[in-house]
Design a protein around this motif. Structure first.
Motif, PDB file in Angstrom:
ATOM      1  N   TRP A 129      -2.010   1.854   5.606  1.00  0.00           N
ATOM      2  CA  TRP A 129      -3.241   1.711   6.379  1.00  0.00           C
ATOM      3  C   TRP A 129      -3.084   2.362   7.769  1.00  0.00           C
ATOM      4  O   TRP A 129      -2.021   2.271   8.382  1.00  0.00           O
ATOM      5  CB  TRP A 129      -3.576   0.230   6.584  1.00  0.00           C
ATOM      6  N   THR A 182     -11.381  -0.733   1.368  1.00  0.00           N
ATOM      7  CA  THR A 182     -10.849   0.432   2.091  1.00  0.00           C
ATOM      8  C   THR A 182     -10.916   0.243   3.603  1.00  0.00           C
ATOM      9  O   THR A 182     -10.363   1.055   4.341  1.00  0.00           O
ATOM     10  CB  THR A 182     -11.624   1.709   1.719  1.00  0.00           C
ATOM     11  N   GLN A 208      -7.961   1.291   8.270  1.00  0.00           N
ATOM     12  CA  GLN A 208      -8.552   2.157   7.253  1.00  0.00           C
ATOM     13  C   GLN A 208      -7.478   2.501   6.233  1.00  0.00           C
ATOM     14  O   GLN A 208      -6.385   2.938   6.594  1.00  0.00           O
ATOM     15  CB  GLN A 208      -9.109   3.435   7.881  1.00  0.00           C
ATOM     16  N   ARG A 209      -7.786   2.267   4.948  1.00  0.00           N
ATOM     17  CA  ARG A 209      -6.791   2.527   3.910  1.00  0.00           C
ATOM     18  C   ARG A 209      -6.516   4.020   3.794  1.00  0.00           C
ATOM     19  O   ARG A 209      -7.448   4.835   3.686  1.00  0.00           O
ATOM     20  CB  ARG A 209      -7.263   1.977   2.567  1.00  0.00           C
ATOM     21  N   SER A 243      -3.140   3.672  -1.742  1.00  0.00           N
ATOM     22  CA  SER A 243      -2.860   2.402  -2.437  1.00  0.00           C
ATOM     23  C   SER A 243      -1.476   2.480  -3.063  1.00  0.00           C
ATOM     24  O   SER A 243      -0.901   3.568  -3.227  1.00  0.00           O
ATOM     25  CB  SER A 243      -3.901   2.145  -3.520  1.00  0.00           C
TER      26      SER A 243
END
Length: 383
Positions: free
Chosen positions: A293, A357, A376-377, A380
């Motif tokens: 992130w 997200t 903010q992603r 993953s």
């Protein structure tokens, strides 16, 4: 940023949430957990539980209630990127689940038996609505529940005794000598011996033992004075007046022991099941955070921004050595992080959004700094 160390490359591991103690007062428990009160579960679904007779049925019933629990839970969303979020039940947890339901069934059956024994026992009633042989075998296959089958077998053996008929034992007969022979403290048949004999050979063994009185050498002369019918009356009267109370006391004592043991088994397996389910829920929730992130922290004290990359590790990974939150709680879309440092503590209250997200919220440090966090992603975790 107010934290005393660099945040670059920080990895946040999975921290399992401590399980509640189900023995705490109901008012302190979460209302959404359907399986939170096992004793209430037994009260409300007694008939269903008393029909269980196999591991397969027990697992099916458990899954039914777990599905209802999931439907009422705040954590029921799909994991990010449509990842599979289910895990197979470990074998040891399957064993705990089936043992838990077998213990509840045991408690239910014992309570039914006890309800029919409110009055003093004169003659044991024929068992009705008791577990079938298949159920007995299933329950007896569980650790610490084996004695339930012996309890039922003891009751069934008692029920074989014929219904009492009116007996008149005159005071001028030989019954007092007959009774005294077996009542003597030095008698070769003591209290525990009667119970052992009954458990091994039933009433047939008891009758044979009592009939041995007339085989004593000093009884040969008076043998012809007592008819076989009167001998049987002596035996029946002795069993019903002397041994039935003994057997009844033994039965009640064993019943209390079996019920107490079943409560203990249910409590221990329940705690392990709940711990695993909480672990599973935390595992699934952490899948939503797992990954890298972009982290922007605004300190309201100095109005400065600190940018860093936060890495939340996969639940399957071992705990990293870097600084990490001491507590991670995820409920629905809300995320709570607590950090413990030598200088103090910090708590982050965040909210997931935009299909997991985005992560927005605030932080507060015990030393004074406070402000906002925006995440903010970037990527993953890989399965």
């Amino acid at each position: 940023m107010s934290l005393p160390i660099s945040w670059k490359g920080l990895t946040v591991p999975l921290v399992f949430i401590c399980l509640f103690n189900f023995l705490t007062p109901p008012a302190t428990r979460a209302a959404t957990n359907i399986l939170e009160q096992p004793w209430k579960l037994l009260r409300e679904h007694r008939q269903t539980i008393l029909q269980l007779s196999s591991d397969r049925e027990a697992l099916g019933l458990h899954q039914t209630f777990e599905a209802q629990q999931t439907a009422h839970s705040s954590i029921r969303r799909k994991s990010p990127m449509g990842k599979k979020n289910s895990r197979a039940i470990p074998q040891e947890i399957e064993t705990d689940i089936t043992t838990f339901w077998a213990a509840l069934a045991t408690i239910g059956f014992v309570q039914k038996i006890r309800a029919r024994l409110g009055a003093p026992l004169v003659h044991p009633a024929s068992p009705t609505n008791l577990p079938s042989e298949v159920q007995l075998q299933w329950i007896a296959s569980k650790a610490s529940l084996e004695k339930f089958k012996l309890l039922i077998q003891f009751q069934q053996s008692l029920s074989i005794w014929p219904k009492a008929r009116s007996l008149v034992i005159l005071p001028d007969n030989h019954y007092s000598q007959f009774s005294h022979f077996f009542d003597q403290p030095s008698s070769h048949v003591e209290t525990q011996s009667w119970i052992t004999l009954f458990n091994k050979e039933g009433f047939k063994g008891i009758q044979n033992k009592l009939a041995e009185y007339w085989e004593q050498p000093h009884q040969h002369d008076s043998q012809d004075l007592i008819s076989d019918s009167l001998k049987q009356s002596y035996i029946q009267y002795f069993v019903e007046s002397k041994l039935f109370p003994l057997f009844h006391t033994y039965f009640l004592r064993q019943m209390i022991h079996v019920e107490a043991q079943a409560y203990d088994v249910a409590s221990k397996t329940w705690n392990r099941i709940q711990l695993w389910q909480q672990e599973k829920r935390t595992h699934l929730a952490m899948k939503r955070l797992c990954g890298n992130w972009k982290w922007i922290i605004h300190n309201h004290q100095n109005h400065g921004d600190h940018k860093t990359t936060m890495t939340f590790s996969s639940p399957e990974q071992s705990t990293p050595s870097q600084v990490q939150p001491s507590t991670i709680l995820i409920h629905g879309d809300t995320v709570y992080l607590k950090w413990i440092f030598p200088q103090g503590t910090q708590e982050d209250s965040l909210l997931l959004s935009n299909k997991d997200t985005r992560l927005e919220g605030t932080f507060r440090n015990s030393l004074g700094p406070h402000g906002s966090i925006s995440g903010q992603r970037l990527s993953s975790c890989q399965d």
